[in-house]
Structures are given as C-alpha cells and as structure tokens.
Design a protein around this motif. Structure first.
Motif, short mmCIF file in Angstrom:
data_model
loop_
_atom_site.label_atom_id
_atom_site.label_comp_id
_atom_site.label_asym_id
_atom_site.label_seq_id
_atom_site.Cartn_x
_atom_site.Cartn_y
_atom_site.Cartn_z
N GLN A 216 0.58 -1.29 -0.05
CA GLN A 216 -0.11 -0.23 0.05
C GLN A 216 0.88 1.07 0.12
O GLN A 216 2.01 1.22 0.49
CB GLN A 216 -0.86 -0.03 1.17
CG GLN A 216 -1.99 -1.00 1.35
CD GLN A 216 -2.85 -1.04 2.35
OE1 GLN A 216 -2.65 -0.38 3.39
NE2 GLN A 216 -4.12 -1.71 2.27
N PRO A 217 0.38 2.22 -0.45
CA PRO A 217 1.10 3.65 -0.47
C PRO A 217 1.64 3.99 1.13
O PRO A 217 0.84 3.54 1.91
CB PRO A 217 -0.07 4.75 -0.85
CG PRO A 217 -0.87 3.98 -1.74
CD PRO A 217 -1.21 2.54 -1.16
N GLY A 218 2.66 4.54 1.15
CA GLY A 218 3.27 4.65 2.44
C GLY A 218 4.15 3.48 2.94
O GLY A 218 4.71 3.49 4.03
N GLY A 219 4.04 2.07 2.46
CA GLY A 219 4.66 1.05 2.80
C GLY A 219 6.01 0.82 2.45
O GLY A 219 6.57 1.87 1.74
N SER A 220 6.69 -0.06 2.81
CA SER A 220 8.21 -0.29 2.76
C SER A 220 8.36 -1.49 2.04
O SER A 220 7.77 -2.65 2.19
CB SER A 220 8.83 0.06 3.94
OG SER A 220 8.87 1.28 4.51
N LEU A 221 9.49 -1.77 1.25
CA LEU A 221 10.13 -2.77 0.69
C LEU A 221 11.40 -2.83 0.55
O LEU A 221 12.31 -1.75 0.55
CB LEU A 221 9.56 -3.38 -0.66
CG LEU A 221 8.09 -3.72 -0.83
CD1 LEU A 221 7.77 -3.83 -2.44
CD2 LEU A 221 7.94 -5.05 -0.15
N THR A 222 12.29 -3.95 0.80
CA THR A 222 13.69 -3.94 0.42
C THR A 222 13.86 -5.28 -0.47
O THR A 222 13.63 -6.38 -0.60
CB THR A 222 14.40 -4.46 1.77
OG1 THR A 222 14.29 -3.50 2.82
CG2 THR A 222 15.89 -4.53 1.58
N LEU A 223 14.71 -4.51 -1.49
CA LEU A 223 14.85 -5.36 -2.68
C LEU A 223 16.54 -5.71 -2.56
O LEU A 223 17.19 -5.24 -1.91
CB LEU A 223 14.81 -4.67 -3.83
CG LEU A 223 13.34 -4.23 -4.34
CD1 LEU A 223 13.24 -3.48 -5.53
CD2 LEU A 223 12.29 -5.12 -4.30
N ALA A 224 16.56 -7.05 -3.09
CA ALA A 224 18.25 -7.67 -2.96
C ALA A 224 18.42 -8.12 -4.46
O ALA A 224 17.58 -8.48 -5.30
CB ALA A 224 18.13 -8.95 -1.97
N CYS A 225 19.66 -8.02 -4.79
CA CYS A 225 20.28 -8.19 -5.84
C CYS A 225 21.43 -9.19 -5.55
O CYS A 225 22.52 -8.62 -4.92
CB CYS A 225 20.76 -6.87 -6.54
SG CYS A 225 21.72 -7.22 -7.92
N ARG A 226 21.56 -10.29 -5.86
CA ARG A 226 22.57 -11.42 -5.74
C ARG A 226 23.25 -11.54 -6.90
O ARG A 226 22.61 -11.96 -7.91
CB ARG A 226 22.03 -12.67 -4.78
CG ARG A 226 23.20 -13.60 -4.47
CD ARG A 226 22.53 -14.64 -3.69
NE ARG A 226 21.58 -15.45 -4.09
CZ ARG A 226 21.72 -16.63 -4.98
NH1 ARG A 226 22.85 -16.97 -5.01
NH2 ARG A 226 20.88 -16.90 -5.64
N ALA A 227 24.75 -11.48 -6.71
CA ALA A 227 25.48 -11.92 -8.08
C ALA A 227 25.98 -13.18 -7.70
O ALA A 227 26.28 -13.71 -6.86
CB ALA A 227 26.64 -10.96 -7.96
N THR A 228 25.62 -13.97 -8.82
CA THR A 228 25.93 -15.76 -8.70
C THR A 228 26.94 -16.10 -9.25
O THR A 228 27.48 -17.44 -9.14
CB THR A 228 24.56 -16.28 -9.06
OG1 THR A 228 24.40 -16.02 -10.47
CG2 THR A 228 23.36 -15.99 -8.41
N THR A 229 27.41 -15.10 -10.20
CA THR A 229 28.64 -15.83 -11.18
C THR A 229 29.77 -14.79 -11.17
O THR A 229 30.85 -15.08 -11.93
CB THR A 229 28.20 -15.85 -12.76
OG1 THR A 229 27.71 -14.56 -13.34
CG2 THR A 229 27.12 -16.98 -12.83
N PHE A 230 29.88 -13.84 -10.14
CA PHE A 230 31.10 -13.06 -10.23
C PHE A 230 30.95 -12.51 -8.74
O PHE A 230 30.22 -12.49 -8.06
CB PHE A 230 31.20 -11.98 -11.15
CG PHE A 230 30.03 -10.81 -11.04
CD1 PHE A 230 28.80 -11.39 -11.51
CD2 PHE A 230 30.09 -9.70 -10.57
CE1 PHE A 230 27.81 -10.29 -11.62
CE2 PHE A 230 29.39 -8.77 -10.40
CZ PHE A 230 28.03 -9.17 -10.98
N THR A 231 32.10 -11.97 -8.36
CA THR A 231 32.43 -11.22 -7.02
C THR A 231 31.83 -9.95 -7.00
O THR A 231 32.64 -9.12 -7.87
CB THR A 231 33.78 -11.56 -6.63
OG1 THR A 231 34.06 -12.83 -6.31
CG2 THR A 231 33.73 -10.83 -5.11
N LEU A 232 30.95 -9.37 -6.18
CA LEU A 232 30.33 -8.26 -6.33
C LEU A 232 31.21 -7.13 -5.88
O LEU A 232 31.04 -5.84 -6.19
CB LEU A 232 28.91 -8.11 -5.75
CG LEU A 232 27.96 -7.13 -5.80
CD1 LEU A 232 26.34 -7.69 -5.76
CD2 LEU A 232 28.10 -6.23 -4.35
#
Length: 124
Positions: free
Chosen positions: A13-29
C-alpha cells in the motif's frame, strides 16, 4: 555468464516499505558499482540509485531521494535497495545492474548487465 538475481518485489500500500535484494551468482560483487533502475509500463527506464565501489558513495534519482537507500553486503555478495514511503508512482519492474566499473555512471539505466527484474506494485 553474468548473472544477477533480484528478489523482494511485492504489492504494498502507499506509504509502505520494501527491501529489494540483488545477488550476484557468477562473479564477485565486491569490486564493482551496482545500480538499480526501474521501468514502468509505457515509460522509459529510470535510473533509481547506484552504489560505487570506491569508498562506496551512493547516488539517487531526485524522485526517490530521501525515501530509498542503496547498500551492499559484500560478504553475502548482495546489494540492497531499501524503499520507504512508497508511492503509486514507484510501481515498476526493478532491475539491478552493473558495468563492471568501480564508479557509478551518470544513470544506472545505462548499465549493460542486468538481472531479470522484480516487480513492485504500490496500490491501495
């Protein structure tokens, strides 16, 4: 093969929060700048945020400044996009990306290698 995997998208809903994640699986980030961009239906890509490698400075689009926070956990080989006070205008498919450079480009939407995206919907 470059592989970035996004997760964490959801409907909130508007006003809410989310945290997205981005994982690298084939190289060192660790060594590279990681960016986030989004694409809403019928609109062009918009660079949202980026975190560099060198001293880890961060950059934000004006539309999200003060609401979104980009970070990284090199031990987990993962970058994050914390999104607070979400608005309906934030509804989009969100991608993480890299160019294998140490510094952020002018816009994260210009980064060449990206994941498949995770969908964020902000609706009441």
């Amino acid at each position: 093969q470059v592989q970035l995997v996004e997760s964490g998208g959801d409907e909130v809903q508007p006003g809410g929060s989310l945290t997205l994640a981005c994982r690298a699986t084939t190289f060192t980030l660790d060594y590279y700048a990681i960016g986030w961009f989004r694409q809403a239906a019928g609109k062009e890509r918009e660079g949202v945020a980026c975190i560099s490698n060198l001293f880890q400075p961060t950059y934000y689009a004006d539309s999200v400044k003060g609401r979104f926070i980009v970070s990284r956990d090199n031990a987990k080989n993962t970058a994050f996009l914390q999104m607070n006070n979400l608005e309906p205008e934030d509804t989009a498919l969100y991608y993480c990306a890299t160019d294998f450079g140490e510094r952020c480009p002018e816009s994260a939407s210009d980064m060449r290698y990206r994941g498949k995206g995770t969908r964020v919907t902000v609706s009441s």
